[in-house]
Enzyme design. Sequence first.
Site, mmCIF file in Angstrom:
data_model
loop_
_atom_site.group_PDB
_atom_site.id
_atom_site.type_symbol
_atom_site.label_atom_id
_atom_site.label_comp_id
_atom_site.label_asym_id
_atom_site.label_seq_id
_atom_site.Cartn_x
_atom_site.Cartn_y
_atom_site.Cartn_z
ATOM 1 N N ASP A 221 -2.795 -43.448 30.416
ATOM 2 C CA ASP A 221 -2.479 -42.446 31.438
ATOM 3 C C ASP A 221 -1.213 -41.663 31.069
ATOM 4 O O ASP A 221 -0.952 -40.599 31.625
ATOM 5 C CB ASP A 221 -2.224 -43.145 32.787
ATOM 6 C CG ASP A 221 -3.421 -43.049 33.717
ATOM 7 O OD1 ASP A 221 -4.258 -42.157 33.515
ATOM 8 O OD2 ASP A 221 -3.510 -43.873 34.644
ATOM 9 N N LYS B 145 -15.101 -43.024 35.495
ATOM 10 C CA LYS B 145 -14.403 -43.317 34.233
ATOM 11 C C LYS B 145 -15.231 -44.279 33.388
ATOM 12 O O LYS B 145 -15.388 -44.090 32.183
ATOM 13 C CB LYS B 145 -13.012 -43.891 34.508
ATOM 14 C CG LYS B 145 -12.047 -42.826 35.011
ATOM 15 C CD LYS B 145 -10.743 -43.398 35.522
ATOM 16 C CE LYS B 145 -9.907 -42.293 36.161
ATOM 17 N NZ LYS B 145 -8.712 -42.779 36.852
ATOM 18 N N GLN C 16 -5.639 -48.305 38.597
ATOM 19 C CA GLN C 16 -5.927 -47.224 39.542
ATOM 20 C C GLN C 16 -4.933 -47.258 40.709
ATOM 21 O O GLN C 16 -4.710 -48.312 41.304
ATOM 22 C CB GLN C 16 -7.370 -47.395 40.051
ATOM 23 C CG GLN C 16 -7.906 -46.230 40.824
ATOM 24 C CD GLN C 16 -8.134 -44.985 39.963
ATOM 25 O OE1 GLN C 16 -8.624 -45.059 38.863
ATOM 26 N NE2 GLN C 16 -7.740 -43.843 40.491
#
Length: 310
Positions: A120, A53, A97
Amino acid sequence: MADIIDGRAIARQLDEKTKAQVDEMIAAGMTRPGLVVILVGEDGASQVYVRRKIKACEKVGINSIEHRLPADTSQEDLLALIDKLNKDPEVHGILCQVPLPEHIDTRLVLRSISPEKDVDGFHPVNVGRLSTGTGGIVPCTPLGVMILLQSVIDDFVGKDAVVIGKSNIVGKPVANLLLDAECTVTVTHIYTHGLPEIARKADIIVAAAGAPELVKGDWVKPGAVIIDVGITRIMGDDGKEKLVGDVAFDECQHAKAITPVPGGVGPMTIACLLANTVQAAKALQSNGARDDHYHDAPSRSMFTKAATNA
Ligand code: NAD
């Protein structure tokens, strides 16, 4: 032979658009989009994802900041960090995460991220916006699925779509997006009876079960479009690990188009994360004019266009 939907190529195109948007923002005197990735603990797979990422951010000109915290970080400290990031005007996207260590309440942590920075798209506010069709940040993998579908389908209106899997991160949001695009959607799961017959009626199959090669050739009607979200690591005959999707790819060549695994949905997920970060950065710097920006975003408008033009 079915057309192969090349997720890598489509993700590259999306990255180019994202990079161009970043350049436009800088030229207009706006703050460069910034994404913070928080990693708690030493989970090996998470470290790989985070590295990918961060590298992807660099390619499109997004500032990326990584916060690596030890596995014994307290929930209180993690929440305090997120609170600080929520208020930081240089930060436009916050990604924590998962999985988090067991002593931390994952739901609570994800809910503490400002919905405007929740790139997200997992925050209940964004889930609510998605299910009511009122803008918001669309989760990355479902957004990627829709962009891939849009690359081979001109008009979604009235198409029969079957979604296999009903998770909060893939199945349900994909189903909502397909409904928004005016498809007739059947959501199925592990307890669904007669799944092969249901799948056989579909113009669009999105398989997100995590069940290797679940969808057989005779589940697919000729001319259907198949998006294979599933990724399972198995040991190949040669003793090497390989990735397998939810669809028996070779048996489904009578489909109109199909995504491979790997090289289908996977690359789209990160590209959509970058696109979401840029959209969040624009919205946050435009006095919260989120919905307008979202209509320009490579998200809802792209696949609802067919519906609204109808
Ligand atoms: P999940 O385990 O949360 O949900 C799986 C869903 O599939 C459940 O609703 C379950 O009822 C259903 N299911 C399982 N086995 C089934 C079967 N035999 N028949 C019918 N339904 C069945 O999984 P998830 O997080 O939604 O992920 C699904 C798959 O997609 C996994 O393989 C995951 O690795 C993959 N994935 C890929 C990406 C990507 O970027 N490509 C992103 C997220 C998830």
